[in-house]
Design an enzyme around this catalytic site. Structure first.
Site, PDB file in Angstrom:
ATOM      1  N   MET A 176      32.967  50.015  39.778  1.00  0.00           N
ATOM      2  CA  MET A 176      33.605  48.852  39.185  1.00  0.00           C
ATOM      3  C   MET A 176      33.937  49.194  37.746  1.00  0.00           C
ATOM      4  SD  MET A 176      34.855  45.893  39.549  1.00  0.00           S
ATOM      5  CE  MET A 176      35.749  45.077  38.232  1.00  0.00           C
ATOM      6  N   GLN A 201      34.311  40.798  40.040  1.00  0.00           N
ATOM      7  CA  GLN A 201      35.588  40.784  40.746  1.00  0.00           C
ATOM      8  C   GLN A 201      35.350  40.454  42.216  1.00  0.00           C
ATOM      9  OE1 GLN A 201      37.707  44.553  41.018  1.00  0.00           O
ATOM     10  NE2 GLN A 201      39.585  43.582  40.332  1.00  0.00           N
ATOM     11  N   GLU A 252      37.847  55.146  38.285  1.00  0.00           N
ATOM     12  CA  GLU A 252      37.342  54.087  37.415  1.00  0.00           C
ATOM     13  C   GLU A 252      37.770  54.309  35.963  1.00  0.00           C
ATOM     14  OE1 GLU A 252      36.418  51.671  39.040  1.00  0.00           O
ATOM     15  OE2 GLU A 252      36.039  52.693  40.930  1.00  0.00           O
ATOM     16  N   TYR A 285      45.650  50.231  47.676  1.00  0.00           N
ATOM     17  CA  TYR A 285      45.353  51.454  46.945  1.00  0.00           C
ATOM     18  C   TYR A 285      46.326  52.581  47.309  1.00  0.00           C
ATOM     19  CZ  TYR A 285      40.704  49.611  45.597  1.00  0.00           C
ATOM     20  OH  TYR A 285      39.668  48.865  45.070  1.00  0.00           O
TER      21      TYR A 285
END
Length: 629
Positions: free
Chosen positions: A295, A162, A321, A407
């Protein structure tokens, strides 16, 4: 104007692959509305799209090289004769059809930051094989020498796909809206183990020389950036019936101890948002150079070792996550401009999971920290700044987002909706969103349209109270924002105010505070502090010896911005062992901002540490220090 609802497009009527060259597989729909357009791919999925990737690769640690073949299954519109793939530096030697015939292809002009298109003349072929090698400096791959690992004896490699880095090691259509199933066979020299973001198929098999072959499958269609690989001297420790952790032997015990709440987190998430649909939830703790906190690669979350604090105080990262297993992996944004739809929703889910597992006090404190981060970002950028909108507007690069907006403001949006609608209505609605769009791409417009259709249901007064368009497309902080509970940090804020007023300090209170409370106190320290004040803080609170990286980072920032000389060797040691960009870039920026005092220090430290950082982190610090590769 209300944005248009998204339209789904499949190139075959049944949305399954067909023909003798392919097995039947579900094809996730692509979205054909302007809001779903991804300007960071060369692909034309409305003409021809990749539906499945089969990799057969070899890891060469001496050459720092990865190469082999990628076999792509293709779904194409009637009459389509070519497919366009994404590449960035891939060295392609041959492309063939299933019958072995060679296919013509061209590699287009390179575009900065995007790579180059590979246009393949497929004719009637619907399965093609690409023989290729990734460039030695592929952005997605970090090759580590033994001395850069915890064990110090074996090399290591990991990928970070990403946002658009997987095109540097996989020739496919690298766009989040073009979901693909995949499988892989990867060989590596013994005794190294290989893990990927798919389910491992049996035990490794010995092959030529001292090498072993590992095989993996991902039968659910995923965004291409979620294909990940790591290999090194790693061992496995089960955490529960469906979870476990991989790590270097020197790290494994501490990692497993920190992750004992994993199964409880999975249970909490399932109770809130439905079944965990990926089979296993394993994690790998990577060497320190990993540039992110974590990730969310399916079935194999990649984690930074900086979350290991010894007291489980930073395991909100794991909750985050894990939450991506619903938001981001199960339902994925089609366009990078909808970053909040992955990260903001996930941050909200993280907080709800933490509340279930760790209690309301911790969750309330984390919400307060998140609110403060979003408010500070809006204040710094300006309430009218386009970059404060949740959906990144045209003219701004969505790959260079402000994390506090994406976020934290994104999470605040959902907290606000919940506070107005009530959990008893909002929770089932959000769960149904994941069910309706499982393994499919989505957009902001779809999210808002479904809120209007299935949650608001024509209630004009509720629509007005929610301010949906203002949250997603508007700037600043909407007037209806749900503010944090003022009691969450009442004691800590009083202590911070007392310290600011007369430097009153209670070391005994500090030792009883949670990590969030300690972070809140340090975040509210006066900007200007004398060397004597900093020395007293360190002596009283033992800041330079803390094992909590979040606390250590805030302490180092305070020291460096005040040119506190004892903080320099501490920062140098920290930056030599931590590669997480969240810490690295701001600390170098703090030094750069201190001009003639800090800049030489920054350059000296960076000369020593640059080679240990991931390309993502290097790129950002290179810009700060105006150095080249």
């Amino acid at each position: 104007m209300r944005p248009l609802a998204a339209a789904a497009l499949c190139l075959t009527a049944a949305c399954t692959t067909t023909g003798p060259a392919q097995t039947d597989r579900m094809i996730s729909p692509i979205l054909a509305t302007p809001e779903a357009r991804d300007e960071y791919t060369f692909a034309r999925p409305d003409v021809a799209r990749v539906t499945h990737v089969a990799l057969d690769l070899q890891l060469d640690f001496e050459a720092k090289s990865l190469g082999g073949t990628a076999t792509l299954d293709i779904d194409a519109a009637p009459g389509a004769r070519e497919i366009v793939l994404d590449s960035k530096g891939l060295q392609i030697s041959e492309i063939t059809a299933q019958d072995g015939s060679r296919l013509a292809y061209t590699i287009g002009q390179s575009v900065v930051g995007k790579g180059e298109p590979v246009t393949v003349q497929i004719g009637d072929a619907r399965r093609i094989t690409i023989d290729y090698t990734a460039a030695r400096d592929a952005d997605a791959l970090q090759w580590l020498a033994p001395e850069q690992t915890a064990g110090g004896e074996h090399p290591f490699v990991f990928s970070q796909g990403q946002a658009i880095n997987n095109r540097t090691w996989i020739p496919t259509q690298d766009s989040p809206g073009i979901r693909q199933t995949w499988e892989a066979r990867v060989t590596a020299p013994a005794p190294l183990d290989v893990v990927m973001s798919g389910i491992m198929q049996g035990e490794p098999v010995a092959v030529a020389g001292d090498r072993r072959a590992f095989t993996f499958r991902m039968d659910q269609p995923v965004a291409p950036y979620l294909i990940a690989v790591a290999a090194g001297d790693i061992d496995f420790r089960p955490l529960g019936p469906r979870s476990g952790v991989w790590a270097e032997p020197a790290t494994l015990e501490r990692a497993a101890a920190e992750l004992v709440d994993t199964e409880a987190m999975i249970d909490a998430a399932e109770d809130l948002y439905g079944a965990y649909r990926w089979g296993r939830y394993d994690m790998i703790v990577l060497p320190p150079s990993f540039p992110y906190g974590g990730m969310e690669n399916p079935v194999m979350t990649f984690l930074t070792p900086t979350f290991i604090a010894g007291d489980r105080s930073l395991t909100g990262l794991v909750a985050h996550e894990l939450a991506h297993s619903w938001s981001g992996n199960l339902v994925t944004y089609a366009s990078w401009r909808d970053g909040w739809l992955n990260e903001g929703v996930t941050s909200y889910l993280e907080n709800r999971i933490s509340e279930r597992v760790f209690g309301e006090t911790r969750a309330a404190q984390e919400r307060a920290l998140s609110y403060a981060a979003a408010a500070d970002a809006v204040s710094e950028l300006g309430a009218q700044a386009p970059g404060t909108a949740l959906r990144t507007p045209d003219g701004l690069n969505p790959l260079e987002y402000n994390s506090a907006i994406t976020y934290d403001k994104g999470a605040l949006f959902l907290h606000t909706m919940e506070s107005i609608v009530g959990r008893e209505r909002f929770d089932p609605w959000l769960r149904s969103w994941f069910d309706r769009h499982a393994f499919q791409p989505a957009t902001s417009a779809m999210f808002l349209a479904e809120m209007r259709d299935t949650l608001i249901g024509g209630d004009a007064a509720l629509e007005q109270r929610l301010m949906l368009d203002q949250w997603v497309y508007g700037t600043g902080m909407p007037a209806n924002v749900a503010r944090p509970d003022t009691r969450a940090f009442a004691t800590v804020d009083a202590a911070a105010a007392a310290y600011a007023a007369d430097r009153t300090l209670d070391p005994q209170a500090w030792t009883g505070w949670s990590a969030a409370e300690q972070m809140r106190f340090l975040g509210n320290l006066p900007e200007a502090l004398s060397a004597a004040e900093l020395a007293r803080l360190d002596q009283a609170l033992n800041l330079s010896a803390t094992g909590n990286t979040e606390v250590k980072f805030l302490w180092l920032q305070a020291g460096l911005r005040n040119r506190y000389q004892p903080a320099v060797p501490q920062a140098e040691a920290f930056l030599a062992t931590v590669g997480r960009n969240k810490f690295v870039q701001p600390l170098f920026k703090t030094l750069v901002d201190e001009g003639e005092w800090g800049l030489p220090i920054a350059r000296r430290i960076y000369d020593r540490t640059r080679a240990t950082y991931h390309s993502f982190t290097r790129g950002r610090v290179d810009q700060l220090l105006q150095v080249g590769g």
